[in-house]
Design an enzyme around this catalytic site. Structure first.
Site, PDB file in Angstrom:
ATOM      1  N   SER A 218       1.927  -4.730 -11.768  1.00 20.45           N
ATOM      2  CA  SER A 218       2.188  -5.262 -10.427  1.00 20.45           C
ATOM      3  C   SER A 218       1.353  -6.517 -10.213  1.00 20.45           C
ATOM      4  O   SER A 218       0.143  -6.504 -10.438  1.00 20.45           O
ATOM      5  CB  SER A 218       1.842  -4.228  -9.360  1.00 20.45           C
ATOM      6  OG  SER A 218       2.685  -3.109  -9.451  1.00 20.45           O
ATOM      7  N   GLY A 220       1.306  -8.061  -7.164  1.00 20.27           N
ATOM      8  CA  GLY A 220       1.284  -8.250  -5.715  1.00 20.27           C
ATOM      9  C   GLY A 220       2.520  -8.993  -5.257  1.00 20.27           C
ATOM     10  O   GLY A 220       3.643  -8.713  -5.711  1.00 20.27           O
ATOM     11  N   GLY A 223       5.333 -10.350  -7.800  1.00 21.30           N
ATOM     12  CA  GLY A 223       6.317  -9.557  -8.522  1.00 21.30           C
ATOM     13  C   GLY A 223       5.725  -8.694  -9.615  1.00 21.30           C
ATOM     14  O   GLY A 223       4.667  -8.081  -9.446  1.00 21.30           O
ATOM     15  N   GLY A 249       3.771  -0.285  -4.585  1.00 24.54           N
ATOM     16  CA  GLY A 249       3.715  -0.001  -6.018  1.00 24.54           C
ATOM     17  C   GLY A 249       4.396   1.307  -6.371  1.00 24.54           C
ATOM     18  O   GLY A 249       4.986   1.452  -7.450  1.00 24.54           O
ATOM     19  N   ASP A 250       4.320   2.289  -5.461  1.00 24.97           N
ATOM     20  CA  ASP A 250       4.965   3.578  -5.700  1.00 24.97           C
ATOM     21  C   ASP A 250       6.487   3.431  -5.686  1.00 24.97           C
ATOM     22  O   ASP A 250       7.188   4.098  -6.455  1.00 24.97           O
ATOM     23  CB  ASP A 250       4.524   4.582  -4.637  1.00 24.97           C
ATOM     24  CG  ASP A 250       3.012   4.695  -4.544  1.00 24.97           C
ATOM     25  OD1 ASP A 250       2.348   4.483  -5.571  1.00 24.97           O
ATOM     26  OD2 ASP A 250       2.502   4.958  -3.444  1.00 24.97           O
TER      27      ASP A 250
END
Length: 307
Positions: A218, A220, A223, A249-250
């Site tokens: 990730s 942020g 992308g 992120g999940d």
């Protein structure tokens, strides 16, 4: 069925204020409660995407009861296979600043898990693996759980022939990667701490050499970066989204797992993951996603082959 593991589940509280000012007293204009923890968020998003998901891990005390009740109310299609512990499930508090649009997060440590409770969980985990198409191991370890716990669970999934995704940090990530998971999904900082490399694609390649079969990092608002046996890519949203990043992120993990079990090619998996992450940031509460934002962003995500 997709199995998600949340060893350190939480009750997520979101407070909204007109403006967050240090050292000041604040009037909270809105309070939202959601069942939380990374794997719980993943399971809830998976069911919203139409997949069968079962969530397991530890729950305890009155807070654990609240998490279980809210999970049943908010996502009745998500299976509940949590193991009861004597300790009390933690809370996380997100304070959303109405003036800036930013969010400040506070996370409690979690309950102390005994050796007997860990054995009860591993028995449950082994039984669930027998009917799982994929498994996600997500989040921090609660006190009392040994640092090699995720490596142990990765090996269990591999022995059962079940693809396994690992999303954690620090020493549990380092040991888990050495157990050869099918996919790891750290953020850029976690990946840099693991490998010592700051450039995401280089760091992801290093993590693959350490044991991970594929790495999706990730970045942020920038992308995702991915390095796999099939190639490497950078996937970027059309623009940065302001809002609550909790659970973004999940949602990416959920999209990656859904793509895995559906046999979707890597570029499309990454496109979905970026769009779903953006839609989660835009949602009003932690661990949800905005369906309209997802549909709007999906065709605008760019995926560049970096091989």
């Amino acid at each position: 069925m997709i199995l998600t593991v949340t060893l350190n589940a939480a009750l997520d509280l979101t407070y909204r204020t007109a403006a967050l000012v240090p050292h000041a007293t604040h009037r909270v204009t809105e309070v939202r409660e959601r069942p939380g923890g990374k794997g719980v968020n993943v399971a809830r998003v998976l069911t919203a995407l139409g997949h069968e998901a079962v969530a397991t891990g530890f729950l305890g005390g009155r807070t654990g009861d609240d998490v279980r009740r809210l999970l049943a109310d908010l996502s009745p299609a998500t299976g509940d296979a949590f193991v009861r512990v004597e300790g009390t499930t933690r809370r996380t508090v997100a304070v959303a600043d109405g003036r800036s649009g930013d969010t400040t997060q506070f996370n409690e440590p979690g309950p102390l898990v005994t050796a007997a409770e860990w054995r009860a969980f591993t028995d449950t985990y082994a039984e669930l693996l027998g009917r799982a198409d994929a498994v996600a191991l997500c989040g921090s370890l609660p006190p009392g759980v040994h640092v090699g716990a995720y490596a142990e669970l990765v090996r269990g999934a591999r022995a059962a022939g079940v693809p396994v995704l690992l999303d954690t940090s620090g020493e549990p990530l380092r040991r888990g990667v050495a157990a050869r998971p099918d996919l790891v999904k750290p953020n850029a900082e976690e990946l840099a701490l693991l490998t010592g490399a700051r450039e995401p694609l280089r760091a992801a390649g290093d993590a693959r050499r350490r044991g991970a079969r594929a790495v999706v990092a990730s970045l942020g608002p920038e992308g995702l970066a991915a390095v796999t046996a099939d190639g490497s890519w950078l996937a970027r949203p059309p623009s940065a989204v302001r809002g609550n990043p909790t659970g973004a992120g999940d949602s990416a993990v959920a999209a990656l797992l859904a793509g895995l079990v559906e046999g979707v090619p890597w570029p499309e998996r990454l496109r979905r993951a970026v769009a779903l992450s953006s839609a989660t940031v835009a949602a009003p509460a932690a661990g949800e996603f905005d369906q309209d934002a997802y549909a709007e962003v999906l065709p605008l995500v760019t995926v560049a082959d970096t091989a």
